[in-house]
Design a protein around this motif. Structure first.
Motif, PDB file in Angstrom:
ATOM      1  N   GLU A   1       6.431  80.187 -17.959  1.00 15.05           N
ATOM      2  CA  GLU A   1       7.017  80.353 -19.283  1.00 15.05           C
ATOM      3  C   GLU A   1       7.189  78.976 -19.896  1.00 15.05           C
ATOM      4  O   GLU A   1       7.654  78.049 -19.235  1.00 15.05           O
ATOM      5  CB  GLU A   1       8.376  81.043 -19.126  1.00 15.05           C
ATOM      6  N   GLY A   2       6.792  78.827 -21.161  1.00 18.11           N
ATOM      7  CA  GLY A   2       6.913  77.531 -21.800  1.00 18.11           C
ATOM      8  C   GLY A   2       6.781  77.617 -23.301  1.00 18.11           C
ATOM      9  O   GLY A   2       6.707  78.705 -23.880  1.00 18.11           O
ATOM     10  N   ASN A   3       6.731  76.450 -23.949  1.00 13.45           N
ATOM     11  CA  ASN A   3       6.638  76.353 -25.403  1.00 13.45           C
ATOM     12  C   ASN A   3       5.307  75.732 -25.815  1.00 13.45           C
ATOM     13  O   ASN A   3       4.868  74.753 -25.207  1.00 13.45           O
ATOM     14  CB  ASN A   3       7.770  75.485 -25.961  1.00 13.45           C
TER      15      ASN A   3
ATOM     16  N   VAL B   1       0.722  73.718 -23.773  1.00 11.66           N
ATOM     17  CA  VAL B   1       2.015  74.335 -23.471  1.00 11.66           C
ATOM     18  C   VAL B   1       2.826  73.440 -22.530  1.00 11.66           C
ATOM     19  O   VAL B   1       2.301  72.893 -21.565  1.00 11.66           O
ATOM     20  CB  VAL B   1       1.816  75.730 -22.829  1.00 11.66           C
TER      21      VAL B   1
ATOM     22  N   ASP C   1       8.584  74.412 -18.775  1.00 10.06           N
ATOM     23  CA  ASP C   1       9.815  73.757 -18.380  1.00 10.06           C
ATOM     24  C   ASP C   1      10.441  74.434 -17.168  1.00 10.06           C
ATOM     25  O   ASP C   1       9.982  75.470 -16.708  1.00 10.06           O
ATOM     26  CB  ASP C   1      10.808  73.716 -19.537  1.00 10.06           C
TER      27      ASP C   1
ATOM     28  N   ASP D   1      16.602  70.551 -18.324  1.00 12.13           N
ATOM     29  CA  ASP D   1      15.202  70.705 -17.912  1.00 12.13           C
ATOM     30  C   ASP D   1      14.929  69.760 -16.750  1.00 12.13           C
ATOM     31  O   ASP D   1      15.105  68.557 -16.859  1.00 12.13           O
ATOM     32  CB  ASP D   1      14.263  70.398 -19.071  1.00 12.13           C
TER      33      ASP D   1
ATOM     34  N   ARG E   1       7.702  80.335 -27.906  1.00 12.05           N
ATOM     35  CA  ARG E   1       7.904  80.528 -26.464  1.00 12.05           C
ATOM     36  C   ARG E   1       6.899  81.570 -25.979  1.00 12.05           C
ATOM     37  O   ARG E   1       6.782  82.651 -26.573  1.00 12.05           O
ATOM     38  CB  ARG E   1       9.338  80.997 -26.215  1.00 12.05           C
TER      39      ARG E   1
ATOM     40  N   TYR F   1      12.110  84.399 -28.230  1.00  8.92           N
ATOM     41  CA  TYR F   1      12.966  83.255 -28.508  1.00  8.92           C
ATOM     42  C   TYR F   1      12.434  82.469 -29.698  1.00  8.92           C
ATOM     43  O   TYR F   1      11.235  82.294 -29.845  1.00  8.92           O
ATOM     44  CB  TYR F   1      13.047  82.324 -27.295  1.00  8.92           C
ATOM     45  N   ARG F   2      13.322  82.007 -30.551  1.00  6.49           N
ATOM     46  CA  ARG F   2      12.992  81.143 -31.688  1.00  6.49           C
ATOM     47  C   ARG F   2      12.129  81.816 -32.749  1.00  6.49           C
ATOM     48  O   ARG F   2      11.505  81.149 -33.559  1.00  6.49           O
ATOM     49  CB  ARG F   2      12.303  79.866 -31.220  1.00  6.49           C
TER      50      ARG F   2
END
Length: 127
Positions: A8-10, A35, A38, A50, A77, A112-113
């Motif tokens: 999972e990441g951004n 990506v 974290d 993090d 995300r 998220y976001r």
């Protein structure tokens, strides 16, 4: 060598779309995402720290990659499932380099976001 990967990441930058010729067949389509995966550790105050995150290029080969280019956005995300692949190459000074990339089977958008989600009708075949 490859290994199963779930992370999972951004998304760190705008997606990059490319097409590659494939003889007389439809071109192969690639969507590349950068990506940051974290490792959030909860702290006593309810915040997160993090620890040990990393950047990785994520490659998604799919016939709909061009349409998805506008779907995935910087900062979003995502949950990535696929495999890690060792990528060997030479830089401009002819030094051998080794990096790892992720060949994704699935890239899911996590809520998220996100401020809003708009769904549209799927275009008819041939449009």
């Amino acid at each position: 060598m490859s290994t199963h990967f779930v992370g999972e990441g951004n998304i760190g930058s705008a997606p990059e779309y490319r097409e590659f010729p494939n003889g007389n067949d439809d071109p192969r389509r690639l969507l590349r995402l950068n990506v940051y995966f974290d490792n959030p550790i909860p702290k006593k105050d309810g915040e997160y720290e993090d620890r040990g995150g990393f950047w990785a290029p994520v490659e998604l080969w799919h016939r709909d990659a061009e349409r998805w280019q506008s779907l995935y956005q910087k900062g979003m995300r995502v949950l990535v499932e696929g495999r890690t692949v060792r990528d060997e190459w030479e830089d401009a000074d002819d030094n051998e380099r080794v990096t790892f990339k992720i060949e994704a089977r699935r890239v899911g958008i996590l809520p998220y976001r996100l401020e809003a989600v708009t769904l549209g009708a799927k275009p008819a075949v041939g449009q």
